[in-house]
Design a protein around this motif. Structure first.
Motif, mmCIF file in Angstrom:
data_model
loop_
_atom_site.group_PDB
_atom_site.id
_atom_site.type_symbol
_atom_site.label_atom_id
_atom_site.label_comp_id
_atom_site.label_asym_id
_atom_site.label_seq_id
_atom_site.Cartn_x
_atom_site.Cartn_y
_atom_site.Cartn_z
ATOM 1 N N LEU A 170 -5.952 6.409 -10.106
ATOM 2 C CA LEU A 170 -6.718 5.661 -9.108
ATOM 3 C C LEU A 170 -7.308 4.380 -9.680
ATOM 4 O O LEU A 170 -7.582 3.429 -8.953
ATOM 5 N N ASN A 171 -7.478 4.343 -10.977
ATOM 6 C CA ASN A 171 -8.090 3.169 -11.612
ATOM 7 C C ASN A 171 -7.255 1.905 -11.429
ATOM 8 O O ASN A 171 -7.774 0.795 -11.557
ATOM 9 N N ILE A 172 -5.972 2.077 -11.133
ATOM 10 C CA ILE A 172 -5.136 0.892 -10.942
ATOM 11 C C ILE A 172 -5.669 0.039 -9.800
ATOM 12 O O ILE A 172 -5.532 -1.184 -9.804
ATOM 13 N N LEU A 173 -6.329 0.673 -8.836
ATOM 14 C CA LEU A 173 -6.858 -0.062 -7.687
ATOM 15 C C LEU A 173 -7.965 -1.030 -8.081
ATOM 16 O O LEU A 173 -8.248 -1.998 -7.370
ATOM 17 N N LEU A 174 -8.605 -0.774 -9.197
ATOM 18 C CA LEU A 174 -9.725 -1.614 -9.633
ATOM 19 C C LEU A 174 -9.289 -2.718 -10.593
ATOM 20 O O LEU A 174 -10.115 -3.501 -11.062
ATOM 21 N N THR A 175 -7.996 -2.807 -10.874
ATOM 22 C CA THR A 175 -7.481 -3.822 -11.791
ATOM 23 C C THR A 175 -7.573 -5.208 -11.161
ATOM 24 O O THR A 175 -7.126 -5.416 -10.032
ATOM 25 N N LEU A 213 -7.381 -3.318 -4.985
ATOM 26 C CA LEU A 213 -7.952 -2.770 -3.754
ATOM 27 C C LEU A 213 -8.373 -3.901 -2.822
ATOM 28 O O LEU A 213 -8.138 -3.836 -1.604
ATOM 29 N N GLU A 214 -8.964 -4.941 -3.368
ATOM 30 C CA GLU A 214 -9.366 -6.076 -2.541
ATOM 31 C C GLU A 214 -8.147 -6.740 -1.902
ATOM 32 O O GLU A 214 -8.155 -7.091 -0.714
ATOM 33 N N LEU A 233 0.819 -1.203 0.000
ATOM 34 C CA LEU A 233 0.000 0.000 0.000
ATOM 35 C C LEU A 233 0.858 1.260 0.000
ATOM 36 O O LEU A 233 0.544 2.227 -0.707
ATOM 37 N N LEU A 234 1.953 1.254 0.757
ATOM 38 C CA LEU A 234 2.859 2.408 0.731
ATOM 39 C C LEU A 234 3.332 2.680 -0.698
ATOM 40 O O LEU A 234 3.389 3.828 -1.146
ATOM 41 N N THR A 235 3.665 1.615 -1.404
ATOM 42 C CA THR A 235 4.218 1.761 -2.747
ATOM 43 C C THR A 235 3.147 2.164 -3.754
ATOM 44 O O THR A 235 3.359 3.060 -4.585
ATOM 45 N N ILE A 262 -12.350 7.494 -5.032
ATOM 46 C CA ILE A 262 -12.755 6.535 -6.064
ATOM 47 C C ILE A 262 -14.180 6.801 -6.514
ATOM 48 O O ILE A 262 -15.068 7.055 -5.702
ATOM 49 N N ASN A 263 -14.399 6.734 -7.801
ATOM 50 C CA ASN A 263 -15.739 6.775 -8.376
ATOM 51 C C ASN A 263 -15.941 5.515 -9.202
ATOM 52 O O ASN A 263 -15.031 5.086 -9.907
ATOM 53 N N PRO A 264 -17.140 4.895 -9.186
ATOM 54 C CA PRO A 264 -18.321 5.281 -8.407
ATOM 55 C C PRO A 264 -18.151 4.993 -6.921
ATOM 56 O O PRO A 264 -17.125 4.452 -6.496
ATOM 57 N N GLN A 265 -19.141 5.310 -6.134
ATOM 58 C CA GLN A 265 -19.050 5.217 -4.690
ATOM 59 C C GLN A 265 -19.425 3.833 -4.163
ATOM 60 O O GLN A 265 -19.886 3.691 -3.023
#
Length: 894
Positions: free
Chosen positions: A445-450, A491-492, A432-434, A552-555
């Motif tokens: 931010l979209n990388i979190l949803l990959t 993110l998960e 998470l730090l990285t 992040i969007n959507p909520q």
């Protein structure tokens, strides 16, 4: 009498250190991105390898550099009474002592000069590995006649060839020599073992090792001695070989197969007039069959071609070191920083092994190394790091642990080292730090949803349970109960790593130490130990997650159904002050995801998740402040396996760790009053009076079998009280981040001064893993400290940061840094463009007394009379005003 220290001789990191030739254990790294890796000393000891199983020259440790007779050598035979080693490695010590030696090196090349008036010759030996990617180390020997008379001589290059795995240094050494097959060629020889010898299962070998030579006229050697037996003879050795001292030609009758190989190349007898010189080229390499030797020879078979390759190699490494560089009116520090800035790249190539000082076994990097090394790589080229970061998350297990060893290919993971099942409790902190640094650098931010898979092996429930049914043939990816590979978002994965640890607590309601945290030496408290230090970091990560989620969007987000168990406030809340309840919930989660997951997903509101994480973060921080602050004026950092608090005053001895203070500061758990007391306690108990550095811990004056092996090391070495740079730098980072710039600067400046005092540190320029009691630098080059030093210097000291894709200027420079100039600067990369941020402090004000007044970008004013401590330049605004190449940002401080 102290030896003369190294001195920089240009602005590109090149230095001269004549005393280096007298230090047998001093080594230098050579490598390229193709994976050839060398260690080399001023007298050309050291080894060459491409992996743990492929060593061209026999593997060597630091002590081996001093004791081994194995080296790259180059002999000059003039007559029976005049035999000289141009590398200085010879039995004739009286003759070699007459050598006048000088040493010069730059970014991944070295040059050693020797002059011997009695012999009448001078030699210059240049060594480097081409940055262009060929798996070859080039050794260019230039001989010059420094006498008044012509000299006739015979030159012999001599390289002992190991040609197998490091395992075979002591395991089946003779048997594996029987596998060696030697082929003589026009320009040298190749050695190709028939098998990779492994009693668990022999494999056909495809690797070829070679030593080639070209003389000054472009010809190959006249004679070749292909085995060490023939070269050394019965009465000689590598430092006094019979073929040299008896001037003996190779025998046609000796058997050359199934023996230890020798790249001994005897060139045609030649003559040098006074002041005339001849150059010889020796090529040492490891071929995986993708390289054709004639093609390699064609590229490096003349001094002009070697010079071209050398120039390109210097340009590559200089360019890499320029991506983040300083201009601070202190040339030594500017040059030294160049060496530090390339160290993360060196560790990416070498891993944590493959240099003489390192004893981490079979190569590769660990999980923590993977993420921390990425810090400096991200601030240099975040776009290039994206795919790597995504692949890295596939090493996470569904129980919040992870594979611990990184393979050579992207996304390739190995469960553990030496088949030992272990879990480090801090491993969930670093991803998470990285990724947060990456997101700030790019706004992505979209990388979190990959989506990405999870790692799966025999370890379950954080290695407390072994799956007897699992085999590697079933695949190393987590599957659903229907046999499908399961994927969850990045993110998960982060939620799994963080939430599992919140509930994974010991009797004192801090997160369990398990097999160790950042300090690998705290490895003997697996049942009941707790790490307060990294409990702080998990509290910080919970807050970081909230900040990311709020953008992040959507909520709403979709996550694995079972994960909702750990979001207990959205399900069935547990009492956070009750460790037993938390442990019971964690067991229910483990049972739900083992041995497979359902694969079902649910949709949750981000607002609900943020509320849950916030409650957890606040509890953890409050718990630590209320229960772990000691009357001595610092935090307790650990509990041992007997459930005893580690730090504080015991039996009249103050027991204190730097780690236990660093992370409460860095995480935000410590309040300002506590930070002030910590600084005082650290300076009183951990600051060394002689060297000025901070020790990792006080002297506990006893072994700690209920905490870890570290305290069995002699005090002042490695994890037991050494000046451990990694933790010193993270401590400095925390101080800067919390506004204590003067104290942070003191820490960083002390590290630089200790490293730069080469008469004491006895290392080449760079940042070692630690300094020992004598101030000697240990474990050079391959340390995560370098990434943290670069990150701290750029983002905290010079305040060139990026906040969700926008450029943040927030300097924390102290008066001392403007002592010799009112203007200092740093070069970096932002939005894929080079920038130079120049700070002018006309009245040399101290940090805390100045503010940003004006900012210009490429001479255009973008902020005037603002009187602010920080200023955000929008990415779009920057790109609108930016040029194609270098962009200059001038910042007035007053």
């Amino acid at each position: 009498m102290k030896k003369k220290a190294w001195q920089f001789i240009d602005h590109e990191g090149t230095f001269r250190w004549d005393a280096a030739a007298d230090m047998r254990s001093l080594y230098f790294p050579l490598c390229n991105s193709a994976g050839l890796m060398s260690s080399i000393t001023p007298d050309l000891h050291g080894d060459i390898r491409s992996s743990f199983n492929s060593f061209l020259i026999e593997p060597v440790s630091r002590i081996g550099l001093s004791n081994s007779k194995v080296s790259r050598n180059f002999w000059i035979h003039i007559n029976p009474n005049k035999i000289w080693s141009a590398t200085g490695v010879s039995k004739d010590s009286q003759l070699q002592q007459k050598d006048i030696c000088s040493f010069k090196a730059g970014l991944l090349w070295q040059s050693v000069n020797r002059r011997n008036p009695r012999i009448g010759l001078a030699s210059e030996i240049l060594s480097f590995i081409p940055a262009s990617g060929e798996p070859v180390e080039i050794m260019q020997v230039t001989l010059t006649n420094i006498s008044a008379k012509p000299i006739r001589y015979t030159a012999i290059g001599a390289i002992p060839i190991f040609a197998r795995s490091a395992h075979n240094l002591f395991d089946h050494r003779h048997v594996t020599s029987l596998l060696q097959r030697i082929t003589l060629q026009k320009f040298g020889l190749t050695v190709k073992p028939t098998l990779l010898f492994d009693e668990a299962g022999h494999k056909i070998n495809t690797t070829t090792y070679f030593v080639l030579g070209i003389d000054h006229s472009g010809q190959g050697p006249q004679y070749i001695y292909p085995t060490q037996a023939e070269y050394s003879g019965d009465s000689g050795d590598l430092e006094a070989p019979e073929v040299i001292y008896q001037n003996r030609l190779p025998s046609r009758k000796l058997i050359s197969q199934g023996q230890e190989g020798m790249g001994a190349l005897r060139f045609r007898r030649s003559a040098l007039k006074p002041k005339e010189f001849h150059s010889y080229i020796i090529l040492l390499g490891i071929n995986d069959n993708s390289l054709k030797i004639p093609k390699l020879l064609a590229k490096f078979n003349s001094p002009a071609k070697v010079t071209a390759a050398f120039t390109a190699t210097k340009k590559f490494w200089t360019g890499l070191s320029s991506e983040i560089s300083l201009s601070c009116a202190q040339p030594d520090q500017e040059n030294w920083f160049r060496w530090v800035s390339i160290q993360p790249t060196l560790r990416k190539i070498f891993g944590c092994s493959y240099l003489p000082d390192f004893d981490y076994g079979k190569g590769g990097r660990g999980w923590r190394d993977l993420w921390q090394d990425a810090l400096s790589l991200i601030i240099k080229d975040p776009q290039d790091a994206r795919e790597t970061l995504i692949n890295n998350f596939s090493g996470v297990r569904i129980d919040g642990s992870n594979a611990t060893i990184i393979g050579s290919k992207p996304g390739e993971f190995i469960a553990d080292r030496n088949n030992i099942s272990r879990v480090w409790m801090d491993h969930g902190v670093w991803p998470l730090l990285t990724i947060n640094l990456y997101i700030n650098q790019t706004g992505d931010l979209n990388i979190l949803l990959t989506p990405i898979s999870y790692f799966r092996d025999h370890q379950l429930h954080r290695s407390s349970l072994r799956d007897q049914q699992w085999t590697p043939e079933k695949g190393k990816q987590l599957k659903t109960q229907f046999g499908q590979i399961y994927e969850g978002s990045l993110l998960e994965h982060i939620l799994v790593q963080t939430l599992v640890q919140f509930f994974n607590v010991g009797a004192h309601n801090c997160i369990r130490l398990e097999n160790a945290d950042w300090n690998d030496g705290l490895d003997m408290a697996g049942q009941h130990g707790e790490s307060v230090a990294f409990s702080c970091m998990y509290a910080a990560n919970l807050k970081t997650l909230c900040a990311l989620l709020s953008r992040i969007n959507p909520q709403e987000i979709v996550i694995l159904k079972e994960l909702k168990l750990l979001l207990d406030t959205l399900n069935q809340p547990v009492a956070y002050d009750n460790p037993q309840e938390k442990q019971a919930l964690l067991k229910r989660y483990f049972a739900a995801v083992s041995p497979e997951v359902s694969g079902d997903k649910i949709t949750l509101s981000i607002a609900g998740i943020i509320a849950d994480l916030t409650k957890k973060a606040e509890f953890l921080g409050q718990h630590i402040r209320a229960n772990e602050w000691l009357k001595e004026g610092f935090f307790n950092g650990y509990y041992d396996n007997k459930l005893q608090r580690v730090e504080g005053r015991k039996n009249g001895i103050v027991r204190m760790t730097l780690t236990g203070q660093t992370f409460p500061i860095l995480s935000g758990v410590a309040n300002d009053e506590q930070i002030r007391q910590i600084i005082k306690s650290v300076n009183t108990n951990l600051r060394d009076k002689k060297h000025g550095g901070l020790r990792l811990n006080t002297d506990f004056e006893a072994e700690q079998p209920d905490l870890g092996r570290a305290f069995s090391f002699v005090y002042g070495e490695k994890e037991n009280g050494a000046f451990f740079n990694h933790m010193q730098i993270m401590y400095a980072y925390g101080l800067y981040a919390r506004g204590y710039a003067q104290e942070g600067f003191r820490v960083l400046n002390t590290i630089f001064r200790m490293a730069a005092d080469s008469t004491t540190s006895k290392i080449h320029p760079g940042l070692p893993e630690y300094f020992n009691n004598e101030g000697r630098g240990m474990y050079s080059y391959l340390t995560g400290s370098a990434s943290w030093y670069v990150l701290t210097t750029l983002t905290q000291v010079f305040g060139v940061n990026v906040e969700y894709g926008n450029l943040l200027i927030e300097p924390k420079l102290v008066r001392e840094q403007f002592a010799s100039s009112k203007q200092i600067s740093i070069n970096a990369i932002f939005a894929e463009k080079r920038i130079e941020v120049i700070y002018t402090n006309p009245r040399r004000k101290e940090y805390g007394q100045y503010a940003i007044q004006n900012i210009t970008l490429n001479a255009k004013t973008i902020a005037a009379d603002i009187n602010q401590l920080r200023y955000l330049i929008g990415r779009a605004d920057f790109l609108a005003a930016a040029g194609q190449k270098r962009n200059t940002i001038n910042v007035l401080l007053d």
